[in-house]
Design an enzyme around this catalytic site. Sequence first.
Site, PDB file in Angstrom:
ATOM      1  N   CYS A 119      13.088  65.686 114.564  1.00  9.22           N
ATOM      2  CA  CYS A 119      11.741  66.272 114.642  1.00  9.22           C
ATOM      3  C   CYS A 119      10.742  65.348 115.326  1.00  9.22           C
ATOM      4  O   CYS A 119       9.640  65.771 115.663  1.00  9.22           O
ATOM      5  CB  CYS A 119      11.251  66.643 113.251  1.00  9.22           C
ATOM      6  SG  CYS A 119      12.337  67.825 112.456  1.00  9.22           S
ATOM      7  N   HIS A 261       3.731  67.438 113.561  1.00  5.82           N
ATOM      8  CA  HIS A 261       4.982  68.182 113.459  1.00  5.82           C
ATOM      9  C   HIS A 261       4.826  69.220 112.346  1.00  5.82           C
ATOM     10  O   HIS A 261       4.397  68.890 111.234  1.00  5.82           O
ATOM     11  CB  HIS A 261       6.113  67.198 113.150  1.00  5.82           C
ATOM     12  CG  HIS A 261       7.371  67.872 112.706  1.00  5.82           C
ATOM     13  ND1 HIS A 261       7.956  68.886 113.437  1.00  5.82           N
ATOM     14  CD2 HIS A 261       8.149  67.689 111.610  1.00  5.82           C
ATOM     15  CE1 HIS A 261       9.043  69.293 112.799  1.00  5.82           C
ATOM     16  NE2 HIS A 261       9.183  68.588 111.698  1.00  5.82           N
ATOM     17  N   ASN A 291       9.611  75.398 110.713  1.00 11.16           N
ATOM     18  CA  ASN A 291       9.857  74.096 111.342  1.00 11.16           C
ATOM     19  C   ASN A 291      10.896  74.279 112.459  1.00 11.16           C
ATOM     20  O   ASN A 291      12.068  74.504 112.184  1.00 11.16           O
ATOM     21  CB  ASN A 291      10.358  73.130 110.256  1.00 11.16           C
ATOM     22  CG  ASN A 291      10.695  71.759 110.791  1.00 11.16           C
ATOM     23  OD1 ASN A 291      10.817  71.551 111.996  1.00 11.16           O
ATOM     24  ND2 ASN A 291      10.875  70.805 109.893  1.00 11.16           N
TER      25      ASN A 291
HETATM   26  O1  UT7 Z   1      11.173  67.819 109.701  1.00 10.81           O
HETATM   27  C1  UT7 Z   1      11.239  67.398 108.379  1.00 10.81           C
HETATM   28  C2  UT7 Z   1      11.961  68.464 107.644  1.00 10.81           C
HETATM   29  N1  UT7 Z   1      11.882  68.416 106.207  1.00 10.81           N
HETATM   30  C3  UT7 Z   1      10.744  68.563 105.516  1.00 10.81           C
HETATM   31  O2  UT7 Z   1       9.665  68.674 106.027  1.00 10.81           O
HETATM   32  C4  UT7 Z   1      10.904  68.668 104.024  1.00 10.81           C
HETATM   33  C5  UT7 Z   1       9.705  68.129 103.266  1.00 10.81           C
HETATM   34  N2  UT7 Z   1       9.763  68.635 101.902  1.00 10.81           N
HETATM   35  C6  UT7 Z   1       9.241  69.818 101.565  1.00 10.81           C
HETATM   36  O3  UT7 Z   1       8.673  70.516 102.374  1.00 10.81           O
HETATM   37  C7  UT7 Z   1       9.355  70.245 100.110  1.00 10.81           C
HETATM   38  O4  UT7 Z   1       9.947  69.200  99.376  1.00 10.81           O
HETATM   39  C8  UT7 Z   1      10.198  71.543  99.923  1.00 10.81           C
HETATM   40  C9  UT7 Z   1       9.419  72.744 100.443  1.00 10.81           C
HETATM   41  C10 UT7 Z   1      11.537  71.454 100.627  1.00 10.81           C
HETATM   42  C11 UT7 Z   1      10.435  71.799  98.430  1.00 10.81           C
HETATM   43  O5  UT7 Z   1       9.195  71.877  97.740  1.00 10.81           O
HETATM   44  P1  UT7 Z   1       8.950  71.017  96.424  1.00 10.81           P
HETATM   45  O6  UT7 Z   1       7.615  71.352  95.936  1.00 10.81           O
HETATM   46  O7  UT7 Z   1       9.245  69.564  96.739  1.00 10.81           O
HETATM   47  O8  UT7 Z   1      10.040  71.604  95.459  1.00 10.81           O
HETATM   48  P2  UT7 Z   1      11.173  70.845  94.641  1.00 10.81           P
HETATM   49  O9  UT7 Z   1      12.290  70.442  95.507  1.00 10.81           O
HETATM   50  O10 UT7 Z   1      10.507  69.804  93.770  1.00 10.81           O
HETATM   51  O11 UT7 Z   1      11.680  71.999  93.691  1.00 10.81           O
HETATM   52  C12 UT7 Z   1      10.840  72.571  92.667  1.00 10.81           C
HETATM   53  C13 UT7 Z   1      11.575  73.718  92.016  1.00 10.81           C
HETATM   54  C14 UT7 Z   1      13.001  73.381  91.614  1.00 10.81           C
HETATM   55  O12 UT7 Z   1      13.283  74.078  90.412  1.00 10.81           O
HETATM   56  P3  UT7 Z   1      13.299  73.309  89.012  1.00 10.81           P
HETATM   57  O13 UT7 Z   1      14.341  72.249  89.161  1.00 10.81           O
HETATM   58  O14 UT7 Z   1      11.913  72.739  88.841  1.00 10.81           O
HETATM   59  O15 UT7 Z   1      13.639  74.389  88.040  1.00 10.81           O
HETATM   60  C15 UT7 Z   1      13.842  73.972  92.718  1.00 10.81           C
HETATM   61  O16 UT7 Z   1      15.140  74.325  92.308  1.00 10.81           O
HETATM   62  O17 UT7 Z   1      11.685  74.798  92.937  1.00 10.81           O
HETATM   63  C16 UT7 Z   1      13.048  75.198  93.067  1.00 10.81           C
HETATM   64  N3  UT7 Z   1      13.259  75.665  94.432  1.00 10.81           N
HETATM   65  C17 UT7 Z   1      13.028  76.917  94.802  1.00 10.81           C
HETATM   66  N4  UT7 Z   1      12.621  77.996  94.128  1.00 10.81           N
HETATM   67  C18 UT7 Z   1      12.483  79.134  94.794  1.00 10.81           C
HETATM   68  C19 UT7 Z   1      13.653  74.928  95.510  1.00 10.81           C
HETATM   69  N5  UT7 Z   1      13.690  75.719  96.593  1.00 10.81           N
HETATM   70  C20 UT7 Z   1      13.313  76.945  96.183  1.00 10.81           C
HETATM   71  C21 UT7 Z   1      13.147  78.173  96.845  1.00 10.81           C
HETATM   72  N6  UT7 Z   1      12.740  79.229  96.124  1.00 10.81           N
HETATM   73  N7  UT7 Z   1      13.390  78.326  98.164  1.00 10.81           N
END
Ligand code: UT7
Length: 335
Positions: A119, A261, A291
């Site tokens: 990226c 980005h 993205n």
């Molecule tokens: O070019 C770089 C590319 N990568 C990035 O930019 C990634 C940067 N990170 C992010 O954008 C965020 O970390 C994400 C959007 C990927 C995830 O958001 P988050 O607020 O960090 O969520 P999390 O991973 O802490 O997950 C929170 C909860 C979890 O459930 P529990 O364990 O609290 O019960 C996940 O299992 O949300 C759950 N979860 C979802 N729920 C519904 C994770 N993905 C999803 C989903 N739909 N798609």
Amino acid sequence: MEGIKFNQIGVSFKGSGSYVPEQILTNQKISQKVDTSDEWIKSRTGISERRISSPEDNVTEMGYKAAQTAIEMANWDLKTIDLIVLATSTPHDLFGSAPSIQAKLGANNAVAFDLTAACSGFLFALITASQFLRGRSFKRAIVIGADQLSSFVDWNDRRSCILFGDGAGALAIEATSEYDNLLGFDMRTDGDRGSFLNLQSKNDKNSIIDNIDFLRGGFSSIQMNGQEVYKFAVREVPIILEKLFKKTNYSSDKVDWLVLHQANQRILDSVGDRLKIPREKILSNLEKYGNTSAATIPLMMDEAIKNNRIKQNDIIATSGFGAGLSWGAALIKWG
Ligand code: UT7
């Protein structure tokens, strides 16, 4: 190379272009495949939909169309283009896709090659191409960012599949002895944190003949530790931009546009807050495209240039970040 003066060669920005595939994948549709919802995706990322390539929309095709538009805007004779750099992690041909773009354009005098920095790729490619101009090797360059991550997403992994889409963007840049509109830049990598986001080769063991094995090439799908990548981005991006402002004697209040980005709206807002750049100066189109990896920055710039938000002489602070881990920043005056 910061603060270059007029007897030296600088960079001017002459054109922009972009292309996205027609197929739209909405959050609603993704929720038919994995356990997620439009509400969750929108509130956590800002993304509503993304574009998905059809077989005709590979990186060569998308990159070619974006480059063609940038060249039209620059009003260049194709024979005058010296350099084409394609930033991509998903080439149509692993040996390099840029020469195919050169051929499709008919830019017969250009040298064309691919560059991979995930990226951060577009920013790294822009800086690379600019150094060829500043070093007087070449006069006119097309810098393309194009990616087709949909081919490498694990569409059963709700933690990552919601983020990515396909697309391409391009800028046309030219050497000039009158000024330097690449006001400054910086680039960083940290391979120690590389495991947070990768797309590794999957080498299946096969035999050529008895006792001589070989590993058949191929790739697994994107593996991402979202929380760690998020923390990395909101920490490192403000730091690299603040250092760049200092180095170039600029400050964030002189910035007309922040073009980051397009990874997650919360990352964009957090970086803007840290730099005290108001929301109306933070350009965002990830709601429509998600993205698109190396494509996000030129795709965003092209949209803002075409709808007259970015104007001649506007100051743009830009930063790319992602797998590697890699990150970079550039301060640009448009025009
Ligand atoms: O070019 C770089 C590319 N990568 C990035 O930019 C990634 C940067 N990170 C992010 O954008 C965020 O970390 C994400 C959007 C990927 C995830 O958001 P988050 O607020 O960090 O969520 P999390 O991973 O802490 O997950 C929170 C909860 C979890 O459930 P529990 O364990 O609290 O019960 C996940 O299992 O949300 C759950 N979860 C979802 N729920 C519904 C994770 N993905 C999803 C989903 N739909 N798609």
